[in-house]
Design a protein around this motif. Structure first.
Motif, mmCIF file in Angstrom:
data_model
loop_
_atom_site.group_PDB
_atom_site.id
_atom_site.type_symbol
_atom_site.label_atom_id
_atom_site.label_comp_id
_atom_site.label_asym_id
_atom_site.label_seq_id
_atom_site.Cartn_x
_atom_site.Cartn_y
_atom_site.Cartn_z
ATOM 1 N N TYR A 307 1.066 -1.291 0.090
ATOM 2 C CA TYR A 307 -0.156 0.074 -0.417
ATOM 3 C C TYR A 307 1.152 1.760 -0.015
ATOM 4 O O TYR A 307 2.152 1.350 0.870
ATOM 5 C CB TYR A 307 -0.984 -0.282 0.841
ATOM 6 C CG TYR A 307 -1.783 1.464 1.072
ATOM 7 C CD1 TYR A 307 -2.649 1.358 1.141
ATOM 8 C CD2 TYR A 307 -1.293 2.496 2.718
ATOM 9 C CE1 TYR A 307 -3.554 2.687 1.094
ATOM 10 C CE2 TYR A 307 -1.501 3.737 2.707
ATOM 11 C CZ TYR A 307 -2.996 3.896 1.793
ATOM 12 O OH TYR A 307 -3.814 5.244 1.840
ATOM 13 N N SER A 321 -6.098 2.436 6.439
ATOM 14 C CA SER A 321 -5.631 2.079 4.846
ATOM 15 C C SER A 321 -6.336 0.799 4.556
ATOM 16 O O SER A 321 -5.634 0.155 5.417
ATOM 17 C CB SER A 321 -4.379 2.542 4.574
ATOM 18 O OG SER A 321 -3.372 1.491 4.523
ATOM 19 N N THR A 322 -6.075 0.436 3.308
ATOM 20 C CA THR A 322 -6.256 -0.958 2.502
ATOM 21 C C THR A 322 -4.932 -1.417 2.366
ATOM 22 O O THR A 322 -4.069 -1.049 3.535
ATOM 23 C CB THR A 322 -6.958 -1.101 1.066
ATOM 24 O OG1 THR A 322 -5.928 0.057 0.815
ATOM 25 C CG2 THR A 322 -7.926 -0.445 1.217
#
Length: 428
Positions: A307, A321-322
């Motif tokens: 990421y 966050s992803t």
């Protein structure tokens, strides 16, 4: 030709000795080389590496039919399949497809289908009045260069929810994981843009906003590129960059064509290296490119999820966050960025910031979360440093678990742009 030959590590070909203990069960191919082994990893005797690709995307309106790349994040859906379909870099079998929603579906339905070369396959699953669904029965074989995508068809009255998916991929050989990227934004005529390594990438003029960190060592090769329109008047050049420098892995779509590949060159990476994809459009019309590359981990079974934020983490802040995807802003709401995974093990966390942290006592903590709870995978970047790692801990995950990163910055002055990476070993 002997099969299932039990040999000691000193006698094994180098491809099988990088991660063996004292011995392993080695399966020989027609060339007398070790094509697979059974040593407690994701590879089993007689088969290639098992891995997974994951995605996260917003909902669609009722009556919509849209497409996304198999590896995707952020605003991923498009009504034009050619804009998002990703080229496979090697032969494989795509099978288990699991899809979950962030909340109640509503009274309508969402049908998801794996597509190959713009044609529906038998791998399909439908969510109706539920939050999760899966196809664990069907599979489809794909070859290098085939274009793959996920189609969604919606009907009825649906709630606005996030859509998450995880898809199992069984390679023909050991040490094969597909790095798949959709260049969601077009590169203007005569333009240069940098893109994230995985998922859905809008592209940036500044490379730092697309840099990905490798959490483990291996080799990247077999680059396949697909443009959404034919390259006009000149070339569309794609290059893998490592540590802010061009590598030999590059493919040039010729004028009047829409595909290109580089199956000759390779790039070695070690844990902590950063990489981006660079597009140079020498043509006279805007064009977008989608890319597939093969990652050959030194340790078989280790796939990567990485990421990069396109925004800074402010001081005294906690954001999420992803686990995989680029160009996705940090989010204060965890439900917006969770991603679905298949059963396996997650390990080798890497954290990074674009530049060394400044200010006395400034820190940034990176953790992996599972089902909205902190895990043992955690590392801290301290003042004067730009990287951290956790190579000691690992966590088990089961089908339909949700993962994401959480970042916490100290109250001292300054902000930082976080990158993260993890290794996922998928249960065969």
């Amino acid at each position: 030709m002997l099969k299932n030959l039990l040999v000691y590590a000193l006698l094994l070909p180098s491809v099988c000795t990088a991660q063996m203990g004292s011995f392993a069960e080695c399966v020989l191919n027609s060339s007398g080389l070790c094509s697979s082994f059974n040593a407690g990893g994701a590879a089993v005797a007689g088969g290639g590496m098992t891995s997974q690709v994951i995605g996260n995307a917003p909902t669609l309106g009722t009556g919509a039919t849209q497409y996304a790349g198999l590896s995707a994040g952020g605003n991923s859906w498009s009504a034009t399949e050619a804009a998002v379909a990703q080229p496979m870099p090697f032969d494989a079998v795509i099978s288990v497809t699991r899809v979950c929603l962030s909340g109640a579906s509503g009274t309508g339905s969402r049908a998801f289908t794996i597509r190959k070369n713009a044609v529906d396959t038998t791998v399909t699953t439908t969510i109706t009045n539920a939050t999760c669904s899966a196809d664990t029965t069907n599979s489809v074989s794909v070859s290098a260069g085939d274009r793959v995508s996920l189609k969604q068809v919606t009907t009825g009255t649906l709630n606005s929810v996030r859509i998450m998916w995880a898809i199992k991929i069984k390679a023909t050989n050991i040490q094969e994981f597909p790095i798949l990227m959709t260049g969601f934004s077009q590169v203007g005529a005569g333009g240069t843009r940098y893109h994230d390594l995985q998922g859905n990438s809008g592209g940036q003029f500044t490379e730092q906003y697309t840099e990905y960190i490798f959490p483990t060592a291996g080799t990247v090769d077999r680059m396949f590129v697909q443009t959404d329109v034919n390259s006009v008047t000149s070339t569309f050049v794609t290059t893998l960059r490592k540590n802010n420098a061009d590598t030999a892995l590059t493919a040039s779509v010729a004028a009047g064509a829409s595909t290109a590949s580089d199956t000759s060159n390779s790039v070695a990476v070690v844990a902590g290296d950063i990489a981006t994809i660079k597009f140079v459009n020498n043509g006279s019309a805007s064009t977008r490119g989608n890319v597939g590359m093969r990652f050959r981990p030194t340790i078989d079974g280790e796939s990567i999820a990485t990421y990069n934020s396109n925004s800074n983490l402010a001081q005294a802040t906690t954001q999420y966050s992803t686990a995989m995807g680029g160009g996705i802003a940090l989010d204060s709401t965890e439900a917006n960025i969770k991603q679905l995974v298949l059963a396996g093990t997650i390990k080798k966390l890497r954290g990074k910031t674009y530049s060394n942290l400044g200010g006395v006592g400034q820190t940034m903590i990176t953790k992996l979360r599972k089902n909205a709870v902190d895990t043992l995978l955690s590392c801290t970047i301290d003042t004067g440093s730009a990287a951290c790692s956790d190579s000691s801990n690992e966590i088990a995950v089961v089908d339909d678990d949700m993962i994401n990163f959480i970042y916490t910055s100290s109250a001292t002055a300054g902000s930082s742009q976080p990158y993260s990476g993890i290794v996922i070993v998928t249960t065969p």
